[in-house]
Design an enzyme around this catalytic site. Structure first.
Site, PDB file in Angstrom:
ATOM      1  N   ASP A  14       0.874  -1.171   0.000  1.00 20.28           N
ATOM      2  CA  ASP A  14       0.000   0.000   0.000  1.00 20.28           C
ATOM      3  C   ASP A  14       0.912   1.221   0.000  1.00 20.28           C
ATOM      4  OD1 ASP A  14       0.985   0.158   2.598  1.00 20.28           O
ATOM      5  OD2 ASP A  14      -0.986   0.166   3.549  1.00 20.28           O
ATOM      6  N   CYS A  68       3.055  -3.281   4.149  1.00 16.53           N
ATOM      7  CA  CYS A  68       2.178  -2.160   4.501  1.00 16.53           C
ATOM      8  C   CYS A  68       2.831  -1.472   5.703  1.00 16.53           C
ATOM      9  CB  CYS A  68       0.744  -2.611   4.784  1.00 16.53           C
ATOM     10  SG  CYS A  68       0.537  -3.710   6.200  1.00 16.53           S
ATOM     11  N   GLY A  69       2.093  -0.671   6.420  1.00 20.97           N
ATOM     12  CA  GLY A  69       2.673   0.039   7.554  1.00 20.97           C
ATOM     13  C   GLY A  69       3.214  -0.886   8.628  1.00 20.97           C
ATOM     14  N   THR A  70       2.418  -1.874   9.036  1.00 23.98           N
ATOM     15  CA  THR A  70       2.843  -2.810  10.077  1.00 23.98           C
ATOM     16  C   THR A  70       3.052  -4.232   9.575  1.00 23.98           C
ATOM     17  OG1 THR A  70       0.578  -3.421  10.653  1.00 23.98           O
ATOM     18  CG2 THR A  70       1.553  -1.527  11.837  1.00 23.98           C
ATOM     19  N   GLY A  71       2.472  -4.578   8.433  1.00 31.56           N
ATOM     20  CA  GLY A  71       2.515  -5.943   7.925  1.00 31.56           C
ATOM     21  C   GLY A  71       1.365  -6.784   8.444  1.00 31.56           C
ATOM     22  N   ILE A  72       0.682  -6.309   9.459  1.00 30.74           N
ATOM     23  CA  ILE A  72      -0.380  -7.087  10.100  1.00 30.74           C
ATOM     24  C   ILE A  72      -1.590  -7.246   9.180  1.00 30.74           C
ATOM     25  CG2 ILE A  72      -2.002  -7.176  12.030  1.00 30.74           C
ATOM     26  CD1 ILE A  72       0.147  -5.600  13.664  1.00 30.74           C
ATOM     27  N   GLY A  73      -2.085  -6.145   8.649  1.00 29.50           N
ATOM     28  CA  GLY A  73      -3.266  -6.204   7.787  1.00 29.50           C
ATOM     29  C   GLY A  73      -3.033  -7.026   6.540  1.00 29.50           C
ATOM     30  N   ASN A  77       6.942 -23.807   8.243  1.00 26.81           N
ATOM     31  CA  ASN A  77       5.532 -23.610   7.890  1.00 26.81           C
ATOM     32  C   ASN A  77       5.242 -23.542   6.404  1.00 26.81           C
ATOM     33  OD1 ASN A  77       4.378 -23.166  10.671  1.00 26.81           O
ATOM     34  ND2 ASN A  77       6.042 -21.687  10.639  1.00 26.81           N
TER      35      ASN A  77
END
Length: 154
Positions: A8, A65-70, A99
Site C-alpha cells: 500500500d 504495509c505500515g505494520t505488515g499485520i493487515g 511452515n
C-alpha cells in the site's frame, strides 16, 4: 522462480528494497505495489498477490504495509496461502522451513531497509522440505484450509 510483490502507500518505499533484492537475484517479479500517493487499500493488494500465489502463477509473494499485520490477515484469507508476518531473519527462515509460508509480510513502519533486505534474502535462501519434522503440522494446516475452502462468505 517468480515472486509477486505488493504494497500500500505506506509500504511503497520498503517495497523498492524488496524489488531490488529480488531483481538482483535474477528472480522474475510481478509487481502489484502502489505509489506513496495512491490510496489503494492494502486488502486489495494482498488479495491480488495471494491469488497469484494460490493459483501457482507465482511461487512466492512479499507484501508490505505500515505494520505488515493487515496484509498478513488478508493474505491468509485466500485458500491455499500461508502468509507469515516477519520482522527478523529467524522468523523469516522459520516461516519457510517450519511452515512452508509462500508469502511473507513486513511493516515499513516497523523495520528498516537493511533488515528488510536481510529478511528477504534469508527467506529466499531456504526451502521447505516436505519430509521435515514439520510435515505433519503443515499437512494439518492444509487439511484445515481445505475444511473451510468454499465455506467463506464474501
Amino acid at each position: 522462480m517468480k515472486v509477486a510483490i505488493g504494497c500500500d502507500n505506506a509500504g511503497a518505499p520498503l517495497l523498492d528494497v524488496v524489488r531490488e533484492v529480488l531483481v538482483g537475484r535474477g528472480i522474475e517479479v510481478e509487481d502489484y505495489g502502489v505509489s506513496v500517493a495512491d490510496p489503494t487499500l492494502y486488502p486489495d493488494v494482498a488479495l491480488t498477490v495471494s491469488e497469484r500465489v494460490a493459483s501457482g502463477a507465482c511461487e512466492r509473494g512479499v507484501l508490505v504495509c505500515g505494520t505488515g499485520i493487515g496484509m498478513s490477515i488478508t493474505a491468509n484469507k485466500v485458500p491455499g496461502v500461508r502468509a507469515a508476518l516477519v520482522h527478523d531473519t529467524y522468523s523469516a527462515e522459520r516461516a519457510q522451513l517450519s511452515n512452508d509460508a509462500q508469502v511473507i509480510t513486513m511493516g515499513a513502519r516497523v523495520i528498516g531497509p537493511e533488515l528488510a533486505r536481510k529478511i528477504v534474502e534469508t527467506w529466499l535462501s531456504v526451502q521447505y522440505e516436505a519430509t521435515s519434522r514439520s510435515e505433519d503440522k503443515v499437512k494439518r494446516m492444509n487439511e484445515i484450509d481445505d475444511q473451510f475452502r468454499g465455506q467463506r462468505q464474501a
